[in-house]
Design a protein around this motif. Structure first.
Motif, PDB file in Angstrom:
ATOM      1  N   GLY A  97       0.793  -1.213   0.000  1.00  0.00           N
ATOM      2  CA  GLY A  97       0.000   0.000   0.000  1.00  0.00           C
ATOM      3  C   GLY A  97       0.829   1.267   0.000  1.00  0.00           C
ATOM      4  O   GLY A  97       1.951   1.303  -0.508  1.00  0.00           O
ATOM      5  N   LEU A  98       0.272   2.318   0.624  1.00  0.00           N
ATOM      6  CA  LEU A  98       0.914   3.624   0.588  1.00  0.00           C
ATOM      7  C   LEU A  98       2.146   3.716   1.476  1.00  0.00           C
ATOM      8  O   LEU A  98       3.162   4.288   1.087  1.00  0.00           O
ATOM      9  CB  LEU A  98      -0.084   4.700   1.017  1.00  0.00           C
ATOM     10  N   ALA A  99       2.071   3.202   2.697  1.00  0.00           N
ATOM     11  CA  ALA A  99       3.165   3.362   3.652  1.00  0.00           C
ATOM     12  C   ALA A  99       4.464   2.781   3.074  1.00  0.00           C
ATOM     13  O   ALA A  99       4.526   1.609   2.725  1.00  0.00           O
ATOM     14  CB  ALA A  99       2.825   2.685   4.971  1.00  0.00           C
ATOM     15  N   GLY A 100       5.491   3.617   2.977  1.00  0.00           N
ATOM     16  CA  GLY A 100       6.779   3.167   2.469  1.00  0.00           C
ATOM     17  C   GLY A 100       6.852   2.977   0.969  1.00  0.00           C
ATOM     18  O   GLY A 100       7.887   2.551   0.448  1.00  0.00           O
ATOM     19  N   GLN A 101       5.796   3.328   0.234  1.00  0.00           N
ATOM     20  CA  GLN A 101       5.773   3.134  -1.210  1.00  0.00           C
ATOM     21  C   GLN A 101       6.753   4.089  -1.902  1.00  0.00           C
ATOM     22  O   GLN A 101       6.928   5.238  -1.489  1.00  0.00           O
ATOM     23  CB  GLN A 101       4.370   3.366  -1.756  1.00  0.00           C
ATOM     24  N   THR A 102       7.403   3.622  -2.960  1.00  0.00           N
ATOM     25  CA  THR A 102       8.299   4.442  -3.768  1.00  0.00           C
ATOM     26  C   THR A 102       7.700   4.589  -5.161  1.00  0.00           C
ATOM     27  O   THR A 102       7.200   3.621  -5.735  1.00  0.00           O
ATOM     28  CB  THR A 102       9.696   3.806  -3.871  1.00  0.00           C
ATOM     29  N   PHE A 103       7.744   5.813  -5.696  1.00  0.00           N
ATOM     30  CA  PHE A 103       7.186   6.099  -7.012  1.00  0.00           C
ATOM     31  C   PHE A 103       8.265   6.632  -7.942  1.00  0.00           C
ATOM     32  O   PHE A 103       9.120   7.422  -7.533  1.00  0.00           O
ATOM     33  CB  PHE A 103       6.081   7.156  -6.929  1.00  0.00           C
ATOM     34  N   GLU A 104       8.191   6.199  -9.196  1.00  0.00           N
ATOM     35  CA  GLU A 104       8.926   6.866 -10.266  1.00  0.00           C
ATOM     36  C   GLU A 104       7.998   7.922 -10.855  1.00  0.00           C
ATOM     37  O   GLU A 104       6.853   7.621 -11.202  1.00  0.00           O
ATOM     38  CB  GLU A 104       9.341   5.875 -11.343  1.00  0.00           C
ATOM     39  N   ILE A 105       8.494   9.146 -10.958  1.00  0.00           N
ATOM     40  CA  ILE A 105       7.708  10.244 -11.515  1.00  0.00           C
ATOM     41  C   ILE A 105       8.284  10.604 -12.870  1.00  0.00           C
ATOM     42  O   ILE A 105       9.455  10.955 -12.975  1.00  0.00           O
ATOM     43  CB  ILE A 105       7.742  11.493 -10.618  1.00  0.00           C
ATOM     44  N   ASP A 106       7.481  10.478 -13.911  1.00  0.00           N
ATOM     45  CA  ASP A 106       7.866  10.920 -15.254  1.00  0.00           C
ATOM     46  C   ASP A 106       7.218  12.273 -15.506  1.00  0.00           C
ATOM     47  O   ASP A 106       6.001  12.419 -15.358  1.00  0.00           O
ATOM     48  CB  ASP A 106       7.383   9.922 -16.314  1.00  0.00           C
ATOM     49  N   VAL A 107       8.008  13.265 -15.875  1.00  0.00           N
ATOM     50  CA  VAL A 107       7.508  14.616 -16.091  1.00  0.00           C
ATOM     51  C   VAL A 107       7.878  15.067 -17.495  1.00  0.00           C
ATOM     52  O   VAL A 107       8.993  14.802 -17.972  1.00  0.00           O
ATOM     53  CB  VAL A 107       8.089  15.591 -15.049  1.00  0.00           C
ATOM     54  N   ALA A 108       6.940  15.724 -18.165  1.00  0.00           N
ATOM     55  CA  ALA A 108       7.182  16.261 -19.507  1.00  0.00           C
ATOM     56  C   ALA A 108       6.945  17.760 -19.491  1.00  0.00           C
ATOM     57  O   ALA A 108       5.900  18.227 -19.038  1.00  0.00           O
ATOM     58  CB  ALA A 108       6.258  15.602 -20.525  1.00  0.00           C
ATOM     59  N   ALA A 109       7.929  18.519 -19.971  1.00  0.00           N
ATOM     60  CA  ALA A 109       7.790  19.966 -20.116  1.00  0.00           C
ATOM     61  C   ALA A 109       7.679  20.303 -21.598  1.00  0.00           C
ATOM     62  O   ALA A 109       8.130  19.550 -22.462  1.00  0.00           O
ATOM     63  CB  ALA A 109       8.990  20.683 -19.498  1.00  0.00           C
ATOM     64  N   GLY A 110       7.064  21.441 -21.902  1.00  0.00           N
ATOM     65  CA  GLY A 110       6.924  21.866 -23.292  1.00  0.00           C
ATOM     66  C   GLY A 110       5.882  21.095 -24.065  1.00  0.00           C
ATOM     67  O   GLY A 110       5.946  20.999 -25.290  1.00  0.00           O
TER      68      GLY A 110
END
Length: 375
Positions: free
Chosen positions: A227-240
Motif C-alpha cells: 500500500g501507501l506506507a513506504g511506497q516508492t514512485f517513479e515520476i515521469d515529467v514532460a515539459a513543453g
C-alpha cells in the motif's frame, strides 16, 4: 526519451550556488542529474522511437483534440511490451522493429488524422498486433490493469512484481530538506475538489492505480508491492507539451510519513506542524486547511537523490470544508543547486505547478484527472 543537453556551468558560480553545492544533503551533481531523463524502462538509444511513438499518439495532436487517456494508453502499450519481454532489460533501439511492424503503415494513414499521427483505434489495432488480441479488453478492465501494465488475466496481474522496474531505477539515497527552515521554500498549491473522501481514500490507497490518473505533464508509477506506507514512485515529467515538443525527465520519491484518522494525535500533530511552518516560513502562503476545515489524511513524498526539484518533500493532504472534500499539495524544498535551478526555471516550473492543479487545466493536472476518474 531525448535527454536535454547537460547545462554548462558558469565560469564563476554565485556565492549562493557554491553554498548550496556544499550543503550536507545534495540532490546530486549536474552530470548525474542530466542522466535522469526519460523513463527507467527505456534506454537512451531507444529515445528517438519511443518519443516518436508518444508524439504520434498524443503530443503532436492539436491541443483541442487531445484525450489524456490516449496518452495513458500509449504508455501502457510501451510498458506492457517492456514487461512481457523475456528479459527484464530496458527497451532498446532494436525494439523499434516490432513497433514499426505494428504501427509503421498506420503512421502514414491520413484519412482521419494528420500525417504521422495515430488515432485511438489505430493505437489499439497496433497493440493487438504487437501484444495480442487480448490487449484492448484487458486495458479497459480495471481488474486486469495495474502499475501502468495490462495483463491477459487477473491471475497474471496478481503475480506482477513491481520491484522488477525498481531494479532498473537504481535509487539514490533519500534527500529530505536539510537547510535552515528560513532558507527553505514553503509552498501550497490550489486545492482541487473531489467527489468524496471515501472515493479519494479508495483510489490513493491502491498505488497500482496511480498511473490511471496520469496527466499530460506527469505520471506516478509505484515500484513496490503493498500500500501507501513506504511506497516508492517513479515520476515521469514532460515539459513543453503544448508546443508538441516535450522534454522528459524523471525523479523518485518515497512516502516517509502517513497520517490517518486511525491515529488522531499523529494526525493533529502533522497538520499543526504544517500550518505553523507555512505561517512562519511561507511567503504569504494560505493555510493548508482553511479555517473551519477538518484534516482527514496527509502523507509526505520525500525526494531521492537527483530529483528534478532537488532536496525536499511534497505533501498530499485530504481535508473537508463546508461539507466538500478537497485535495491539495504542499511542498518544502531546500535552495536548488545551480544546475537543478536552471533546468527547473527553463522547463520544469510551469509543468510542476500545472501538475498539482494550478490553472485548473484538467489535462495537465494529476489531481483533476483523479477527480474525473473517481467521479
Amino acid at each position: 526519451m531525448p535527454p536535454p543537453a547537460a547545462p554548462t556551468p558558469p565560469d564563476r558560480p554565485a556565492d549562493s550556488e557554491t553554498e548550496a553545492a556544499r550543503a550536507p544533503v545534495t540532490p546530486g551533481g549536474p552530470l548525474r542529474f542530466a542522466g535522469m531523463t526519460g523513463s527507467s524502462i527505456a534506454s537512451r538509444d531507444a529515445a528517438v522511437w519511443v518519443t516518436d511513438f508518444l508524439n504520434a499518439a498524443y503530443y503532436r495532436q492539436p491541443v483541442a483534440d487531445r484525450d489524456v487517456d490516449d496518452l495513458r494508453l500509449a504508455f501502457a502499450i510501451l510498458t506492457t511490451f517492456w514487461y512481457r519481454r523475456k528479459s527484464p532489460r530496458r527497451l532498446r533501439i532494436t525494439d523499434v522493429r516490432a513497433f514499426h511492424t505494428a504501427y509503421g503503415g498506420r503512421r502514414f494513414d491520413t484519412d482521419q488524422v494528420g500525417r504521422g499521427l495515430l488515432t485511438r483505434s489505430q493505437l489499439l489495432d497496433g497493440a493487438t498486433k504487437l501484444l495480442g488480441d487480448w490487449f484492448p479488453d484487458a486495458y479497459a478492465d480495471d481488474a486486469r490493469r495495474g502499475w501502468g501494465v495490462a495483463f491477459p488475466t487477473v491471475e497474471e496481474r496478481a503475480a506482477y512484481e513491481p520491484e522488477r522496474r525498481m531494479a532498473l531505477a537504481k535509487l539514490g539515497e533519500l534527500t529530505p530538506e536539510s537547510a535552515p527552515p528560513e532558507q527553505q521554500t514553503w509552498h501550497t498549491y490550489p486545492p482541487v475538489e473531489m467527489p468524496s473522501v471515501e472515493a479519494v481514500v479508495a483510489a490513493l490507497t491502491r498505488p497500482e492505480t496511480w498511473p490511471d490518473y496520469a496527466s499530460e505533464v506527469g505520471r506516478f508509477t509505484p515500484l513496490r508491492a503493498g500500500g501507501l506506507a513506504g511506497q516508492t514512485f517513479e515520476i515521469d515529467v514532460a515539459a513543453g507539451t503544448q508546443s508538441g515538443l516535450p522534454v522528459f525527465t524523471r525523479g523518485y520519491v518515497t512516502i516517509t510519513q502517513l497520517v490517518t484518522p486511525e491515529d488522531p494525535p499523529a494526525l493533529e500533530r502533522y497538520f499543526s506542524d504544517l500550518e505553523a511552518g507555512l505561517a512562519r516560513y511561507g511567503e504569504d502562503e494560505p493555510r493548508a486547511v482553511p479555517e473551519g476545515g477538518a484534516p482527514v489524511v496527509g502523507f509526505d513524498l520525500t525526494t531521492h537523490k537527483n530529483h528534478f526539484m532537488g532536496a525536499g518533500h511534497n505533501r498530499l493532504i485530504l481535508y473537508t470544508h463546508d461539507g466538500r472534500a478537497w485535495v491539495r499539495a504542499a511542498g518544502t524544498w531546500d535552495p536548488m543547486p545551480w544546475h537543478v535551478e536552471r533546468s527547473y526555471r527553463v522547463a520544469g516550473r510551469a509543468a510542476q505547478h500545472a501538475f498539482w492543479g494550478q490553472g485548473d487545466v484538467d489535462r495537465l493536472s494529476m489531481l483533476h484527472q483523479l477527480a474525473l476518474r473517481i467521479a
